[in-house]
Scaffold this active site. Structure first.
Site, PDB file in Angstrom:
ATOM      1  N   CYS A   1       0.773  -1.252   0.000  1.00 53.30           N
ATOM      2  CA  CYS A   1       0.000   0.000   0.000  1.00 53.30           C
ATOM      3  C   CYS A   1       0.799   1.295   0.000  1.00 53.30           C
ATOM      4  O   CYS A   1       0.606   2.119  -0.886  1.00 53.30           O
ATOM      5  CB  CYS A   1      -1.007  -0.033   1.132  1.00 53.30           C
TER       6      CYS A   1
HETATM    7  N1  LIG Z   1      -3.699  -4.984   2.123  1.00 50.49           N
HETATM    8  C1  LIG Z   1      -4.006  -4.065   3.016  1.00 50.49           C
HETATM    9  O1  LIG Z   1      -3.520  -4.099   4.140  1.00 50.49           O
HETATM   10  C2  LIG Z   1      -4.954  -2.950   2.691  1.00 50.49           C
HETATM   11  C3  LIG Z   1      -5.427  -2.745   1.399  1.00 50.49           C
HETATM   12  N2  LIG Z   1      -6.272  -1.701   1.116  1.00 50.49           N
HETATM   13  C4  LIG Z   1      -6.802  -1.540  -0.229  1.00 50.49           C
HETATM   14  O2  LIG Z   1      -7.829  -2.520  -0.443  1.00 50.49           O
HETATM   15  C5  LIG Z   1      -7.826  -2.962  -1.800  1.00 50.49           C
HETATM   16  C6  LIG Z   1      -7.650  -4.465  -1.852  1.00 50.49           C
HETATM   17  O3  LIG Z   1      -6.378  -4.781  -1.340  1.00 50.49           O
HETATM   18  P1  LIG Z   1      -5.967  -6.272  -0.951  1.00 50.49           P
HETATM   19  O4  LIG Z   1      -7.078  -6.899  -0.182  1.00 50.49           O
HETATM   20  O5  LIG Z   1      -4.611  -6.196  -0.359  1.00 50.49           O
HETATM   21  O6  LIG Z   1      -5.905  -6.926  -2.419  1.00 50.49           O
HETATM   22  P2  LIG Z   1      -5.612  -8.434  -2.838  1.00 50.49           P
HETATM   23  O7  LIG Z   1      -4.864  -8.348  -4.113  1.00 50.49           O
HETATM   24  O8  LIG Z   1      -5.041  -9.185  -1.684  1.00 50.49           O
HETATM   25  O9  LIG Z   1      -7.073  -9.032  -3.124  1.00 50.49           O
HETATM   26  C7  LIG Z   1      -7.902  -8.630  -4.186  1.00 50.49           C
HETATM   27  C8  LIG Z   1      -8.820  -9.806  -4.532  1.00 50.49           C
HETATM   28  O10 LIG Z   1      -9.770  -9.383  -5.518  1.00 50.49           O
HETATM   29  C9  LIG Z   1     -10.014 -10.478  -6.377  1.00 50.49           C
HETATM   30  N3  LIG Z   1     -10.635  -9.994  -7.625  1.00 50.49           N
HETATM   31  C10 LIG Z   1     -10.079  -9.330  -8.666  1.00 50.49           C
HETATM   32  N4  LIG Z   1     -11.005  -9.094  -9.614  1.00 50.49           N
HETATM   33  C11 LIG Z   1     -12.178  -9.615  -9.172  1.00 50.49           C
HETATM   34  C12 LIG Z   1     -13.504  -9.686  -9.694  1.00 50.49           C
HETATM   35  N5  LIG Z   1     -13.801  -9.173 -10.895  1.00 50.49           N
HETATM   36  N6  LIG Z   1     -14.456 -10.285  -8.965  1.00 50.49           N
HETATM   37  C13 LIG Z   1     -14.165 -10.826  -7.766  1.00 50.49           C
HETATM   38  N7  LIG Z   1     -12.920 -10.798  -7.205  1.00 50.49           N
HETATM   39  C14 LIG Z   1     -11.947 -10.193  -7.901  1.00 50.49           C
HETATM   40  C15 LIG Z   1      -8.645 -11.101  -6.571  1.00 50.49           C
HETATM   41  O11 LIG Z   1      -8.736 -12.429  -7.045  1.00 50.49           O
HETATM   42  C16 LIG Z   1      -8.088 -11.009  -5.138  1.00 50.49           C
HETATM   43  O12 LIG Z   1      -8.390 -12.166  -4.385  1.00 50.49           O
HETATM   44  C17 LIG Z   1      -6.725  -2.153  -2.485  1.00 50.49           C
HETATM   45  O13 LIG Z   1      -7.297  -1.014  -3.062  1.00 50.49           O
HETATM   46  C18 LIG Z   1      -5.813  -1.761  -1.346  1.00 50.49           C
HETATM   47  O14 LIG Z   1      -5.104  -0.575  -1.621  1.00 50.49           O
HETATM   48  C19 LIG Z   1      -6.720  -0.865   2.090  1.00 50.49           C
HETATM   49  C20 LIG Z   1      -6.314  -1.030   3.399  1.00 50.49           C
HETATM   50  C21 LIG Z   1      -5.403  -2.083   3.797  1.00 50.49           C
HETATM   51  O1  LIG Z   2      -3.701   1.106   3.140  1.00 46.85           O
HETATM   52  C1  LIG Z   2      -3.127   0.163   3.620  1.00 46.85           C
HETATM   53  O2  LIG Z   2      -2.902  -0.878   3.011  1.00 46.85           O
HETATM   54  C2  LIG Z   2      -2.586   0.202   4.999  1.00 46.85           C
HETATM   55  O3  LIG Z   2      -1.197   0.656   4.903  1.00 46.85           O
HETATM   56  C3  LIG Z   2      -0.487   0.675   6.139  1.00 46.85           C
HETATM   57  O4  LIG Z   2      -0.475  -0.611   6.740  1.00 46.85           O
HETATM   58  P1  LIG Z   2       0.599  -1.749   6.329  1.00 46.85           P
HETATM   59  O5  LIG Z   2       1.210  -1.425   5.006  1.00 46.85           O
HETATM   60  O6  LIG Z   2      -0.097  -3.040   6.489  1.00 46.85           O
HETATM   61  O7  LIG Z   2       1.755  -1.744   7.438  1.00 46.85           O
HETATM   62  P2  LIG Z   2       2.452  -0.688   8.419  1.00 46.85           P
HETATM   63  O8  LIG Z   2       2.521  -1.297   9.754  1.00 46.85           O
HETATM   64  O9  LIG Z   2       1.857   0.663   8.325  1.00 46.85           O
HETATM   65  O10 LIG Z   2       3.940  -0.660   7.853  1.00 46.85           O
HETATM   66  C4  LIG Z   2       4.238  -0.248   6.542  1.00 46.85           C
HETATM   67  C5  LIG Z   2       5.743  -0.213   6.324  1.00 46.85           C
HETATM   68  O11 LIG Z   2       6.326   0.861   7.031  1.00 46.85           O
HETATM   69  C6  LIG Z   2       7.490   0.421   7.720  1.00 46.85           C
HETATM   70  N1  LIG Z   2       7.704   1.291   8.904  1.00 46.85           N
HETATM   71  C7  LIG Z   2       6.724   1.524   9.787  1.00 46.85           C
HETATM   72  C8  LIG Z   2       6.926   2.353  10.869  1.00 46.85           C
HETATM   73  C9  LIG Z   2       8.169   2.986  11.037  1.00 46.85           C
HETATM   74  O12 LIG Z   2       8.405   3.775  11.990  1.00 46.85           O
HETATM   75  N2  LIG Z   2       9.139   2.744  10.140  1.00 46.85           N
HETATM   76  C10 LIG Z   2       8.948   1.914   9.060  1.00 46.85           C
HETATM   77  O13 LIG Z   2       9.879   1.720   8.237  1.00 46.85           O
HETATM   78  C11 LIG Z   2       7.177  -1.026   8.058  1.00 46.85           C
HETATM   79  O14 LIG Z   2       8.356  -1.746   8.305  1.00 46.85           O
HETATM   80  C12 LIG Z   2       6.480  -1.475   6.784  1.00 46.85           C
HETATM   81  O15 LIG Z   2       7.410  -1.860   5.785  1.00 46.85           O
HETATM   82  C13 LIG Z   2      -1.244   1.630   7.110  1.00 46.85           C
HETATM   83  O16 LIG Z   2      -0.582   1.634   8.367  1.00 46.85           O
HETATM   84  C14 LIG Z   2      -2.704   1.188   7.283  1.00 46.85           C
HETATM   85  O17 LIG Z   2      -3.396   2.118   8.112  1.00 46.85           O
HETATM   86  C15 LIG Z   2      -3.364   1.135   5.900  1.00 46.85           C
HETATM   87  O18 LIG Z   2      -4.700   0.677   5.992  1.00 46.85           O
END
Ligand SMILES: NC(=O)C1=CN([C@@H]2O[C@H](COP(=O)(O)OP(=O)(O)OC[C@H]3O[C@@H](n4cnc5c(N)ncnc54)[C@H](O)[C@@H]3O)[C@@H](O)[C@H]2O)C=CC1
Ligand SMILES: O=C(O)[C@H]1O[C@H](OP(=O)(O)OP(=O)(O)OC[C@H]2O[C@@H](n3ccc(=O)[nH]c3=O)[C@H](O)[C@@H]2O)[C@H](O)[C@@H](O)[C@@H]1O
Length: 449
Positions: free
Chosen positions: A278
């Site tokens: 992200c």
């Molecule tokens: N990974 C994280 O910690 C976070 C991610 N986000 C956001 O949430 C969104 C999703 O991220 P992730 O869950 O990490 O993605 P991911 O890549 O892990 O999962 C996406 C899923 O959507 C499925 N998919 C794709 N096209 C599809 C369709 N047409 N119908 C049904 N399923 C379909 C894929 O097969 C996959 O399983 C992104 O925009 C990301 O930026 C937001 C907060 C935290």
């Molecule tokens: O949009 C998203 O996907 C998410 O992105 C981050 O979450 P995440 O990427 O899972 O992990 P973090 O714990 O935030 O760490 C991100 C990276 O920053 C690094 N980091 C973190 C803290 C720090 O002080 N220094 C540093 O290098 C970590 O090692 C890691 O590589 C945000 O913290 C979430 O709030 C958000 O929902």
């Protein structure tokens, strides 16, 4: 409420399972049959602490997985779109969002009753009302705001802590094109008592998400840049940051009276760089969005630049001791981009390991759970071990790439060694006096140059 969650990745599956636990009826939809089969057997396709237990508890009661998006939308009142939104090299890639919008719109054409479509994926401002809404209207032949609703509900969970983050959020953003759409989201989250909820339009909801991630990434790159200066002029960045971090504005005092420690929790810890699926892609997407909008994001460009060069600092510190890496035995500790996850996307460990291999070092590695993911990239070119002690046996140097708490054992493991290896601490997680030969990010090298 009856809810379909489209996309069963980190966000979709965690949201689905947690909303089921909160009492909603959930259908998780994915195009990936293998993922759907696993979920229906109670096996999460990703590692996330507590997820398996919660999935198994709700499976076939409040939750089921399916590849049939049509049926899922027909059988539910609200759909959460949680598919990926990658960066395509120049801007956010909305192809999955567009595909799903089209598919849902086609179902809405044949569906009676008011359905609400909510974007949960991270998308640039203007996507929900400017891209998703028109696709839904075109495919359904119906009118948004009259026949169906459109919402935007960004997700703030952190990988490795996804379940507690979802269950106990700091805030919930309820974005929508009108009151009726926002009310539907308010109903979905009504069960989250006492949590601050922000009712707003979709563009603001989208902007809140990017602003939050960009701020956190900026804090890290800021700390890294200060760390690099500290190392150059002979100051220890950990000591410098402690003096800053104690400011109550950076370490809020909890209700228990405790301060928030360590600095890594407030994103002020210098290290070998941020990774993950992200921060890198979201900051790049916002830069591109700003450029297109005629408002260049110069600070964020620097955030990416600083981050891109942080992993190289690990190699530079190693080379202070071993200018030629060919034939040197190096242990890379931690492949995951952060502790608590097996996700290695954009992990700083990847470029570092590649450089070591290019320079013909002999690389061993240990990661408590991400080995299987790293093996997909490095195969047998890296000697992966399931035991920390084995991974560091006989090496010339150890590179700590991930803040796994297991690595706190390193000083104890090296204590009785006749010729202990150099430790290069990319996360500044060890006491610098706890091992014989120590180098760290944001610390002047012990080798005079
Ligand atoms: N990974 C994280 O910690 C976070 C991610 N986000 C956001 O949430 C969104 C999703 O991220 P992730 O869950 O990490 O993605 P991911 O890549 O892990 O999962 C996406 C899923 O959507 C499925 N998919 C794709 N096209 C599809 C369709 N047409 N119908 C049904 N399923 C379909 C894929 O097969 C996959 O399983 C992104 O925009 C990301 O930026 C937001 C907060 C935290
Ligand atoms: O949009 C998203 O996907 C998410 O992105 C981050 O979450 P995440 O990427 O899972 O992990 P973090 O714990 O935030 O760490 C991100 C990276 O920053 C690094 N980091 C973190 C803290 C720090 O002080 N220094 C540093 O290098 C970590 O090692 C890691 O590589 C945000 O913290 C979430 O709030 C958000 O929902």
């Amino acid at each position: 409420m009856k809810v379909s969650v489209i996309g069963t990745g980190y966000v979709g599956l965690v949201s689905g399972v947690c909303l089921a636990e909160k009492g909603h009826q959930i259908i998780c939809v994915d195009v990936d049959q293998a993922k759907v089969d696993k979920i229906n057997k109670g096996i999460p396709p990703i590692y996330e602490a507590g997820l398996e237990e919660l999935l198994q508890k709700n499976l076939h009661k409040n939750l089921v997985a399916s590849t049939d998006l049509r049926q899922a939308v027909m059988d539910t009142d609200l759909s959460l779109i949680a598919v990926g939104t990658p960066f395509d090299g120049s801007e956010i890639d909305l192809k999955y969002i567009k595909q799903v919008s089209e598919q849902i719109g086609t179902v809405l054409k044949d569906k009676d009753g008011y359905h609400v479509v909510v974007v949960k994926s991270t998308v640039v401002p203007g996507t929900s009302d400017g891209v998703v809404l028109p696709i839904l209207e075109k495919a359904s032949g119906k009118k948004a705001g009259t026949d169906f609703g459109v919402g935007m509900n960004p997700e703030f969970l952190k990988e490795g802590e996804a379940i507690p983050d979802f269950m106990y959020p700091d805030r919930i953003v309820l974005g929508g094109i009108d009151d009726r759409s926002i009310d539907a989201l308010a109903e979905l989250y009504a069960i989250f008592d006492g949590v601050d909820k922000i009712r707003t339009n979709t563009r603001t909801a989208e902007m809140i998400k990017y602003t939050a991630n960009s701020l956190l990434a900026t804090l890290i790159s800021f700390s890294n840049e200060i760390g690099n200066l500290c190392a150059t002029v002979g100051v220890d960045v950990v000591e410098a940051m402690n003096g800053v971090h104690l400011d109550k504005r950076f370490t809020p005092i909890l209700e228990t009276g405790e301060r928030i420690f360590p600095a890594s929790i407030t994103y002020l810890a210098a290290g070998c760089g941020f990774g993950g699926s992200c921060f890198p892609k979201d900051v790049k997407a916002l830069i591109s969005y700003g450029n297109q909008a005629g408002s260049p994001m110069r600070l964020l460009e620097s955030v990416i630049e600083v981050n891109a060069t942080q992993p190289e600092k690990m190699i530079a510190l190693l080379k202070q001791h071993y200018p030629v890496l060919q034939g040197r035995k190096i242990a890379v500790l931690g492949m995951a981009f952060k502790p608590g996850t097996d996700d290695i996307r954009e992990s700083p460990a990847l470029p570092v390991t590649k450089t070591l291999l290019e320079e013909q070092a002999i690389v061993t590695s240990y990661d408590p759970i991400a080995r299987h993911e790293a093996e997909k990239i490095f195969g047998t070119t890296v000697d992966f071990r399931d035991d920390l002690k084995e991974a560091i046996a006989g090496v010339d140097a150890i590179l700590i790439m991930t803040r796994w708490q297991q690595f706190q054992a390193i000083p104890e493991l090296l204590k009785d060694m006749e010729n202990p290896p150099l430790v290069v601490d990319g996360r500044r997680m060890l006491d610098k006096t706890s091992v014989d030969k120590y180098e760290g990010i944001g610390l002047k090298s012990s080798v005079a140059s």
